[in-house]
Structure formats: structure tokens, C-alpha cells
Write a protein that holds these residues in place. Structure first.
Motif, PDB file in Angstrom:
ATOM      1  N   ALA A   1      50.884  41.035  39.171  1.00 23.89           N
ATOM      2  CA  ALA A   1      49.420  40.918  39.276  1.00 23.89           C
ATOM      3  C   ALA A   1      48.782  42.294  39.169  1.00 23.89           C
ATOM      4  N   SER A   2      49.338  43.275  39.854  1.00 22.48           N
ATOM      5  CA  SER A   2      48.812  44.637  39.805  1.00 22.48           C
ATOM      6  C   SER A   2      48.892  45.191  38.379  1.00 22.48           C
ATOM      7  N   ALA A   3      50.024  44.973  37.734  1.00 24.09           N
ATOM      8  CA  ALA A   3      50.194  45.450  36.355  1.00 24.09           C
ATOM      9  C   ALA A   3      49.215  44.749  35.414  1.00 24.09           C
ATOM     10  N   ARG A   4      49.027  43.441  35.579  1.00 21.84           N
ATOM     11  CA  ARG A   4      48.100  42.682  34.739  1.00 21.84           C
ATOM     12  C   ARG A   4      46.671  43.181  34.933  1.00 21.84           C
ATOM     13  N   GLU A   5      46.277  43.389  36.174  1.00 29.48           N
ATOM     14  CA  GLU A   5      44.910  43.809  36.467  1.00 29.48           C
ATOM     15  C   GLU A   5      44.628  45.216  35.949  1.00 29.48           C
TER      16      GLU A   5
ATOM     17  N   ILE B   1      38.080  49.194  41.715  1.00 30.24           N
ATOM     18  CA  ILE B   1      37.264  48.616  40.663  1.00 30.24           C
ATOM     19  C   ILE B   1      37.984  47.370  40.163  1.00 30.24           C
ATOM     20  N   CYS B   2      37.232  46.381  39.776  1.00 32.16           N
ATOM     21  CA  CYS B   2      37.811  45.199  39.147  1.00 32.16           C
ATOM     22  C   CYS B   2      38.188  45.617  37.730  1.00 32.16           C
ATOM     23  N   ALA B   3      39.447  45.982  37.550  1.00 32.75           N
ATOM     24  CA  ALA B   3      39.919  46.564  36.290  1.00 32.75           C
ATOM     25  C   ALA B   3      40.286  45.516  35.245  1.00 32.75           C
ATOM     26  N   THR B   4      40.318  44.252  35.618  1.00 31.58           N
ATOM     27  CA  THR B   4      40.688  43.196  34.680  1.00 31.58           C
ATOM     28  C   THR B   4      39.779  43.235  33.451  1.00 31.58           C
TER      29      THR B   4
ATOM     30  N   ASN C   1      38.518  39.319  44.162  1.00 35.16           N
ATOM     31  CA  ASN C   1      38.863  38.131  44.940  1.00 35.16           C
ATOM     32  C   ASN C   1      38.596  36.852  44.147  1.00 35.16           C
ATOM     33  N   ARG C   2      37.478  36.802  43.429  1.00 36.43           N
ATOM     34  CA  ARG C   2      37.168  35.610  42.615  1.00 36.43           C
ATOM     35  C   ARG C   2      38.215  35.403  41.522  1.00 36.43           C
ATOM     36  N   ILE C   3      38.590  36.459  40.833  1.00 36.83           N
ATOM     37  CA  ILE C   3      39.600  36.345  39.776  1.00 36.83           C
ATOM     38  C   ILE C   3      40.924  35.862  40.357  1.00 36.83           C
ATOM     39  N   ARG C   4      41.308  36.422  41.479  1.00 38.10           N
ATOM     40  CA  ARG C   4      42.575  36.038  42.093  1.00 38.10           C
ATOM     41  C   ARG C   4      42.526  34.606  42.632  1.00 38.10           C
ATOM     42  N   LEU C   5      41.397  34.199  43.187  1.00 38.57           N
ATOM     43  CA  LEU C   5      41.260  32.810  43.634  1.00 38.57           C
ATOM     44  C   LEU C   5      41.364  31.853  42.451  1.00 38.57           C
ATOM     45  N   ALA C   6      40.737  32.208  41.342  1.00 41.64           N
ATOM     46  CA  ALA C   6      40.811  31.360  40.146  1.00 41.64           C
ATOM     47  C   ALA C   6      42.269  31.228  39.696  1.00 41.64           C
ATOM     48  N   ARG C   7      43.013  32.310  39.731  1.00 43.13           N
ATOM     49  CA  ARG C   7      44.434  32.254  39.349  1.00 43.13           C
ATOM     50  C   ARG C   7      45.219  31.382  40.318  1.00 43.13           C
ATOM     51  N   LEU C   8      44.892  31.467  41.604  1.00 41.45           N
ATOM     52  CA  LEU C   8      45.546  30.618  42.598  1.00 41.45           C
ATOM     53  C   LEU C   8      45.297  29.146  42.269  1.00 41.45           C
TER      54      LEU C   8
END
Length: 181
Positions: A84-88, A120-123, A157-164
Motif C-alpha cells: 500500500a505504501s509503495a502504491r501510494e 500528502i495524499c500522494a496517490t 483515509n477515503r482512498i484506503r476505505l474505498a480499497r477496503l
């Protein structure tokens, strides 16, 4: 983001509290954030879950915000072995050496000034954008930067919740056994 319940949301709503708490802590290390989101289950829609996340992020105290940020690695140095860290942080992966060196230098200066990592939201952002962002934000006052961090944490948090919610199996079986995949 769907306006109706999804299989992932149904699984999250039905997960036992310990498993759901573990899944939330994998999204955000802020304990008060996780408890606030957990405490409002069940969620009728993904949007309701995202709104609860936003409210919990907005309500974080300075200590809660620091706790949430402590789990984030510096930009340009994702956690080893953490997909997840690498992807972001994918935008930094192919950055030229000079840009990477400047990012490291600015990360260190930022940490000295604010006492925490540059969040920062790096995604979806490339290395040049990330570098521009830290150059701009290092001039913020501590108060303004705290609010910028809160905004960025909310996006993460929103991006990670969506992935969850998109995870076909969900993390709950492993979380119940005390291990997060």
C-alpha cells in the motif's frame, strides 16, 4: 463511490468489533479516528462511511493527528514490504536522482520545522508535483500546516476505505486471528 450498500460495506458492517478495528487501524493509526468510525456502524452506504471518516478526521486533536501521522513514512521512502505504501508513493519511484535528493533534503527540513513527516495524499501524483507541494507547504505556519495535514489525511483515509470496501475477501478473517494480511 456507490450510493448503495456494497458487499464490502456489508462485510465491514458485519465484522466483529475487533476485526473491524484492526482493519480501520490499517487505514489510519489514529485510535480516536478508528473508534469514531467503528462506533457509527452499521453504515447504510459507502458515502455515509466516508462522511463518518471525514468527521472523525476533522475531530482529531493535535495528539490524535500526531498519532495518525506517526504511521506514515516520508515521501520517497515507502515502508519496506508494504504494498500500500509503495502504491501510494508510486510517483516518486522513477524520480531522477536530483529530484529525490531535493525531496530528501526538504523532508528533513520539514520534519525539523514541524516535528513530523510531510504528509500528502500522494496517490496519482508524480514526483514533480510532490516536490512542488513540499516546497509550498514548508512555508506554512504550524497552524496552517496542521490543517493541510488534516485535509491530506482525510483524502488518504477515503482512498484506503474505498480499497477496503473493494477487497473481495476483506481483511476480517485474518484480523480475527490477530494478523493483518
Amino acid at each position: 463511490m456507490s450510493s448503495s450498500s456494497t458487499p464490502g460495506l456489508t462485510r465491514f458492517n458485519a465484522a466483529d468489533p475487533g476485526a473491524a478495528r484492526s482493519a480501520l487501524h490499517a487505514i489510519c493509526a489514529g485510535g480516536s479516528w478508528a473508534e469514531a468510525v467503528l462506533g457509527r456502524r452499521p453504515y447504510p452506504t459507502a458515502e455515509a462511511l466516508y462522511a463518518a471518516s471525514d468527521a472523525a478526521t476533522a475531530a482529531l486533536t493535535v495528539t490524535g493527528l500526531a498519532e495518525a501521522m506517526a504511521a506514515h513514512p516520508p515521501i520517497g521512502r515507502p515502508k519496506p514490504g508494504d504494498p500500500a505504501s509503495a502504491r501510494e508513493q508510486r510517483g516518486m519511484a522513477q524520480a531522477p536522482p536530483g529530484l529525490r535528493a531535493e525531496m530528501l533534503e526538504l523532508n528533513l527540513a520539514y520534519q525539523r520545522k514541524f516535528g513530523h513527516v510531510f504528509l500528502i495524499c500522494a496517490t496519482g501524483l508524480d514526483a514533480a508535483h510532490l516536490l512542488d507541494a513540499i516546497r509550498h507547504r514548508i512555508g506554512n505556519t504550524p497552524e496552517r500546516e496542521r490543517e493541510a495535514v488534516r485535509e491530506e489525511l482525510g483524502k488518504i483515509n477515503r482512498i484506503r476505505l474505498a480499497r477496503l470496501l473493494e477487497d473481495p475477501a476483506g481483511p476480517y478473517a485474518s484480523a480475527q486471528e490477530g494478523a493483518r494480511p
